[in-house]
Design an enzyme around this catalytic site. Sequence first.
Site, PDB file in Angstrom:
ATOM      1  N   CYS A 116       0.810  -1.223   0.000  1.00  9.40           N
ATOM      2  CA  CYS A 116       0.000   0.000   0.000  1.00  9.40           C
ATOM      3  C   CYS A 116       0.843   1.271   0.000  1.00  9.40           C
ATOM      4  O   CYS A 116       0.308   2.368  -0.134  1.00  9.40           O
ATOM      5  CB  CYS A 116      -0.961   0.006   1.179  1.00  9.40           C
ATOM      6  N   HIS A 256      -3.210   7.382   2.791  1.00 11.37           N
ATOM      7  CA  HIS A 256      -3.652   6.104   2.248  1.00 11.37           C
ATOM      8  C   HIS A 256      -4.997   5.719   2.856  1.00 11.37           C
ATOM      9  O   HIS A 256      -5.188   5.795   4.069  1.00 11.37           O
ATOM     10  CB  HIS A 256      -2.599   5.035   2.556  1.00 11.37           C
ATOM     11  N   ASN A 286     -10.196   0.212   0.147  1.00 15.91           N
ATOM     12  CA  ASN A 286      -8.740   0.296   0.012  1.00 15.91           C
ATOM     13  C   ASN A 286      -8.339  -0.224  -1.369  1.00 15.91           C
ATOM     14  O   ASN A 286      -8.438  -1.418  -1.642  1.00 15.91           O
ATOM     15  CB  ASN A 286      -8.083  -0.549   1.120  1.00 15.91           C
TER      16      ASN A 286
HETATM   17  C1  LIG Z   1      -9.845  -5.303   9.740  1.00 12.43           C
HETATM   18  C2  LIG Z   1     -10.355  -4.321  10.751  1.00 12.43           C
HETATM   19  C3  LIG Z   1     -11.383  -3.394  10.137  1.00 12.43           C
HETATM   20  C4  LIG Z   1     -11.031  -5.067  11.902  1.00 12.43           C
HETATM   21  O1  LIG Z   1     -11.463  -4.166  12.881  1.00 12.43           O
HETATM   22  P1  LIG Z   1     -11.193  -4.465  14.430  1.00 12.43           P
HETATM   23  O2  LIG Z   1     -11.830  -3.383  15.168  1.00 12.43           O
HETATM   24  O3  LIG Z   1      -9.727  -4.680  14.591  1.00 12.43           O
HETATM   25  O4  LIG Z   1     -12.007  -5.779  14.622  1.00 12.43           O
HETATM   26  P2  LIG Z   1     -11.512  -7.179  15.183  1.00 12.43           P
HETATM   27  O5  LIG Z   1     -10.723  -7.898  14.154  1.00 12.43           O
HETATM   28  O6  LIG Z   1     -10.932  -6.999  16.540  1.00 12.43           O
HETATM   29  O7  LIG Z   1     -12.884  -7.871  15.371  1.00 12.43           O
HETATM   30  C5  LIG Z   1     -13.871  -7.393  16.303  1.00 12.43           C
HETATM   31  C6  LIG Z   1     -15.051  -8.328  16.257  1.00 12.43           C
HETATM   32  O8  LIG Z   1     -15.722  -8.172  14.988  1.00 12.43           O
HETATM   33  C7  LIG Z   1     -15.762  -9.431  14.307  1.00 12.43           C
HETATM   34  N1  LIG Z   1     -15.589  -9.192  12.885  1.00 12.43           N
HETATM   35  C8  LIG Z   1     -14.441  -9.229  12.168  1.00 12.43           C
HETATM   36  N2  LIG Z   1     -14.694  -8.928  10.879  1.00 12.43           N
HETATM   37  C9  LIG Z   1     -16.011  -8.699  10.786  1.00 12.43           C
HETATM   38  C10 LIG Z   1     -16.868  -8.337   9.736  1.00 12.43           C
HETATM   39  N3  LIG Z   1     -16.413  -8.141   8.484  1.00 12.43           N
HETATM   40  N4  LIG Z   1     -18.176  -8.176   9.995  1.00 12.43           N
HETATM   41  C11 LIG Z   1     -18.657  -8.352  11.219  1.00 12.43           C
HETATM   42  N5  LIG Z   1     -17.903  -8.696  12.290  1.00 12.43           N
HETATM   43  C12 LIG Z   1     -16.592  -8.865  12.068  1.00 12.43           C
HETATM   44  C13 LIG Z   1     -14.636 -10.241  14.909  1.00 12.43           C
HETATM   45  O9  LIG Z   1     -14.872 -11.627  14.766  1.00 12.43           O
HETATM   46  C14 LIG Z   1     -14.655  -9.794  16.333  1.00 12.43           C
HETATM   47  O10 LIG Z   1     -15.694 -10.475  17.021  1.00 12.43           O
HETATM   48  P3  LIG Z   1     -15.522 -10.904  18.564  1.00 12.43           P
HETATM   49  O11 LIG Z   1     -15.305  -9.617  19.308  1.00 12.43           O
HETATM   50  O12 LIG Z   1     -16.789 -11.607  18.863  1.00 12.43           O
HETATM   51  O13 LIG Z   1     -14.295 -11.781  18.587  1.00 12.43           O
HETATM   52  C15 LIG Z   1      -9.205  -3.476  11.371  1.00 12.43           C
HETATM   53  O14 LIG Z   1      -8.403  -4.284  12.180  1.00 12.43           O
HETATM   54  C16 LIG Z   1      -8.353  -2.840  10.331  1.00 12.43           C
HETATM   55  O15 LIG Z   1      -8.773  -1.949   9.621  1.00 12.43           O
HETATM   56  N6  LIG Z   1      -7.106  -3.261  10.240  1.00 12.43           N
HETATM   57  C17 LIG Z   1      -6.134  -2.660   9.330  1.00 12.43           C
HETATM   58  C18 LIG Z   1      -6.474  -3.042   7.947  1.00 12.43           C
HETATM   59  C19 LIG Z   1      -5.585  -2.368   6.966  1.00 12.43           C
HETATM   60  O16 LIG Z   1      -5.341  -1.194   7.096  1.00 12.43           O
HETATM   61  N7  LIG Z   1      -5.107  -3.153   6.004  1.00 12.43           N
HETATM   62  C20 LIG Z   1      -4.340  -2.688   4.936  1.00 12.43           C
HETATM   63  C21 LIG Z   1      -3.075  -2.110   5.378  1.00 12.43           C
HETATM   64  S1  LIG Z   1      -2.562  -1.048   4.219  1.00 12.43           S
END
Ligand SMILES: CC(C)(COP(=O)(O)OP(=O)(O)OC[C@H]1O[C@@H](n2cnc3c(N)ncnc32)[C@H](O)[C@@H]1OP(=O)(O)O)[C@@H](O)C(=O)NCCC(=O)NCCS
Length: 331
Positions: A116, A256, A286
Site C-alpha cells: 500500500c 492512504h 482500500n
Molecule cells: C480489519 C479491521 C477493520 C477489523 O477491525 P477491528 O476493530 O480490529 O475488529 P476485530 O478484528 O478486533 O474484530 C472485532 C469483532 O468483529 C468481528 N468481525 C471481524 N470482521 C467482521 C466483519 N467483516 N463483519 C462483522 N464482524 C466482524 C470479529 O470476529 C470480532 O468479534 P468478537 O469480538 O466476537 O471476537 C481493522 O483491524 C483494520 O482496519 N485493520 C487494518 C487493515 C488495513 O489497514 N489493512 C491494509 C493495510 S494497508
Amino acid sequence: MSKITAAITAVGGYVPDFVLTNKVLETMVETNDEWITTRTGIKERRILKEEGKGTSFLAIKAAENLIQKTGLDPKEIDLVIVCTATPDMKAAATAAYTATQIGAINAFSYDLEAACSSFLFGMSTAAAYIESGRYKKILLIGADKNSSFINYKDRATCIIFGDGAGAVLFEPNNEGLGLQDELLRSNGEGREFLQATYGGSSYPITEDTFKEGKHYVFQDGKTVFKNAVFNMADVAEKILKRNNLTNDDISWLAAHQANKRIIDATANRINLEEEKVMMNIQRYGNTTSATLPLLLFDYESKLKKGDKIVFAAFGGGFTWGSIYFKWAYNS
Ligand SMILES: CC(C)(COP(=O)(O)OP(=O)(O)OC[C@H]1O[C@@H](n2cnc3c(N)ncnc32)[C@H](O)[C@@H]1OP(=O)(O)O)[C@@H](O)C(=O)NCCC(=O)NCCS
C-alpha cells in the site's frame, strides 16, 4: 540557477463500473453495513468483473483519462512507472504493456511494488529522476485489481479492498513547487501480518494450497491497524516538525485509504481539521496503490497552486512514509 523541483502537473483516474455495496456483502459473508461503516468507514467498493482484464486495464484507463484531459502527447513521455501489488502476470512488467497501449512508444517502463506504500515510494522515485534533470516527463500510475487475490468468503479482508487506478504526470518546476521532503521507512518483520503467502517464489502454489485458498490475501487486522496508526501518524508529525510547519500551514492531508479510523488518527496527531482531510474510502475502499492518486483525482478541482499537502501511507511489508508536497497548478 534555481534548483529543479519535481511537480505534479496533471492527474487522471479510473474505477470500474461494478459497485459492491456493504448490503451485497451482507449476503456473501457474515457481516453487516453498520459494522463495516463504523469499523472502517467503507460503504462500497468498485470491482473489475470482466474476465481476462487485469491491473493494466485499470492503469491504461487512468492514463488515458489524464492524456485526454491535458492533450499530452504520449510520445513525449520518458518513463512509465506502474505502482502495483497485483501485476497482470509474473515476469512481464505491467508497465511495459500499459506504456505501449497508451502510445508511450519512446518511454521505458517498469513496475514498483511496496504494497500500500507503492505509490508514495513511486513519488520519491519519479521526483528523484526529475530533480536530477535526467528525465522530463514521468507518468506515475498507481493501479491494483485487489479483487484478483481476495477471498470473498473471508470477512476479514473482503470488506476492505476494491479495484481502481490513478495516474499523475511528474515534470520539472522552477518555482520551487512539487516534492519538498520525504520520510520513508520499512520493517520486514511486519510481513507475517499482511501477505498473500502462496504464489510467490518462496511458496509456489500447489494443488493442496490452492484448495486451502492460501493464495489469497491474509491479514491480522488488529496488528496491522496498530502499526498503521502508530507509524503513519509518527512520520506525518515528524515531517511537519522538521519543515517547521504547523497545522495552520497545511492545506491538505492525503493519506492512504485503508481505514477511516487510521486516517482520523493521523489527522488528529497533526491537529488537522476534518475539512482538510481528503477522504474517498467510503466509495472505493482500500485500492492499495491507487488510493493516493485517486484522492488527487477526486480533489483536483479544489487544489490551488501553492497548497501544502502532507501525503502519508502504510502498507504490507511493513512499509510506510510521509511526503511534504506543494501543489503546482489551479485547475
Ligand atoms: C480489519 C479491521 C477493520 C477489523 O477491525 P477491528 O476493530 O480490529 O475488529 P476485530 O478484528 O478486533 O474484530 C472485532 C469483532 O468483529 C468481528 N468481525 C471481524 N470482521 C467482521 C466483519 N467483516 N463483519 C462483522 N464482524 C466482524 C470479529 O470476529 C470480532 O468479534 P468478537 O469480538 O466476537 O471476537 C481493522 O483491524 C483494520 O482496519 N485493520 C487494518 C487493515 C488495513 O489497514 N489493512 C491494509 C493495510 S494497508
